[in-house]
Each structure stands twice: as structure tokens, then as C-alpha cells.
Design an enzyme around this catalytic site. Sequence first.
Site, short mmCIF file in Angstrom:
data_model
loop_
_atom_site.label_atom_id
_atom_site.label_comp_id
_atom_site.label_asym_id
_atom_site.label_seq_id
_atom_site.Cartn_x
_atom_site.Cartn_y
_atom_site.Cartn_z
CG ASP A 54 48.88 -19.03 12.55
OD1 ASP A 54 49.30 -18.02 11.97
OD2 ASP A 54 47.83 -19.06 13.22
CE1 TYR A 112 43.03 -21.77 7.78
CE2 TYR A 112 41.49 -19.98 7.31
CZ TYR A 112 42.78 -20.46 7.40
OH TYR A 112 43.84 -19.64 7.10
#
Length: 267
Positions: A54, A112
Site C-alpha cells: 500500500d 512483513y
Amino acid sequence: MTRIALGLSYDGSSWQGWQTQPHGQTVQDTLEAALGQFSGTGAPLDTLCAGRTDTGVHAAMQVVHVDTHLNRRAESWVRGVNAFLPSSISIHWAKEVGEDFHARFSARSRTYVYLLWRGRVRPALWAHRAGWCFQPLDVTAMRQAAQALLGEHDFSSFRSSQCQARHPVRHLTRLDIAERGSFLVFTLQANAFLHHMVRNIMGALLQIGQGRESVDWMASLLRARDRRLGAPTFSPDGLYLSAIDYPTLFELPDLDGGSSLLAPFTA
């Protein structure tokens, strides 16, 4: 046609996410334009990535593939494409792969890392590169709550309303919280992630760490399968796509490159 796999990193604060947009500055558009310049045609070359990040989210190791008629050595791809890229995007390696390789569908897992600065004031030197929380945090409570998310679950309570995934079930295999000086380092690994899933998990963990919710709230939120009951989506600033895991048969190089870049925090 030849299929080339590329490993790259980027500073997400400079871009409006990975995915191409009609009127946006995105990593995908910039990379594809650079590939077109390197190819000599000037026309962008289409890419497919392992995980779409994002706006504001960084990548210490993203993997893409591109199909091309070009015949170049791996080092030529690295140096040649980098010559057409801004300093906030960098190709680390290139490798010719077979048509059975797909950057997204061949990946077994994604990892992540979220860097969170704990301090009275925001850290100027870490602007856009680390999240920030000035309230005291109960790390033990956060670790206990995180255990409820491990395994295969319906993560509807942690997906955004704009999520385009066909189903909300994901298998979270790791959620560690490590203390590194003034930083908390969150490491999450799953077969795949939903849109805003990591940032929504972060928001929930911070609610618990600040004592606003109980440890048991995490499990009840997961069972509710309702995003409206969750915590606010946390900042993208400290979020890094750090590793992609592929079967060894593809023999991709430096898949731990992201871990190396973040080694001071993850070692």
C-alpha cells in the site's frame, strides 16, 4: 519469450503503493517504465509481483517477474534497469526462470516486519520509516494476544472494506514481538495477507498494549469476523515487506536480502 525474476527494494514513502494507477506515482509504473527504457523500446514492460504493498509501505525484498524478448546477462539487468530508476527503488538481483515460475502464485509465504518506535517524542530521523507510539505498552499482554491469531483463520475483522481477495481465510504462521532498544519489532509471516491486514493487526495489538482492551479481546475480535469492531488501521510508516519464500527448485538468489537489510532489528 524469456521470463526474468527480479528482486528489488523500495522506500514506500515516495510512492502511492505498488499497483499501477491512472494518475498516481506508483512503484509498478516506475519500474515498468524503467524496464521499457532498458529494453530500448521505450514501451513499459508488464510485471507481476509477489505482494502488492500500500501507499507508504516499504519493501526490503519484493519479487517480480517480467516476460521479454531481451537476452541479457543477470548483472546487465541489475545495473541497466537501476540506471533508469530513482534512488528510492533498487534492483538487487535478476535471474532467468522457467514459465512455471510466477512471482505471486509460486510464493509459499510472505513475511512483513513492522518497526515501532517507543518514545516521548516522534523520531525525526525515522520519519516515514518507523511507526510511533508514545504511550507505555504492555509487551507481555501483546504477545499473549498475538497467539490467538496464529494458524488458519477467517481474518475478516482485519481486512479493509476495499480488499479484493476472493476469501478472507489466511494461515498466519508467525507473529513475534521483539524488543530492540527503543524499538518494538513485529514479524508476521503468512501464506498471504489481506489488504491492510498487518496494519489492522498492529492497531489491535496497540489497543491491548495500552490497556484499552483485554488480552482476550483479540480472540473475540477474530471470531466476530467484523471489521467494524476492530481497532483503527495503524500507520504504514514502519511496515516492510521483508521476505518472500519460494520452493528451492527455482534457485532464486538472495531471498534473505530483506532480512539482511533489516538485520539490526531482526537478528
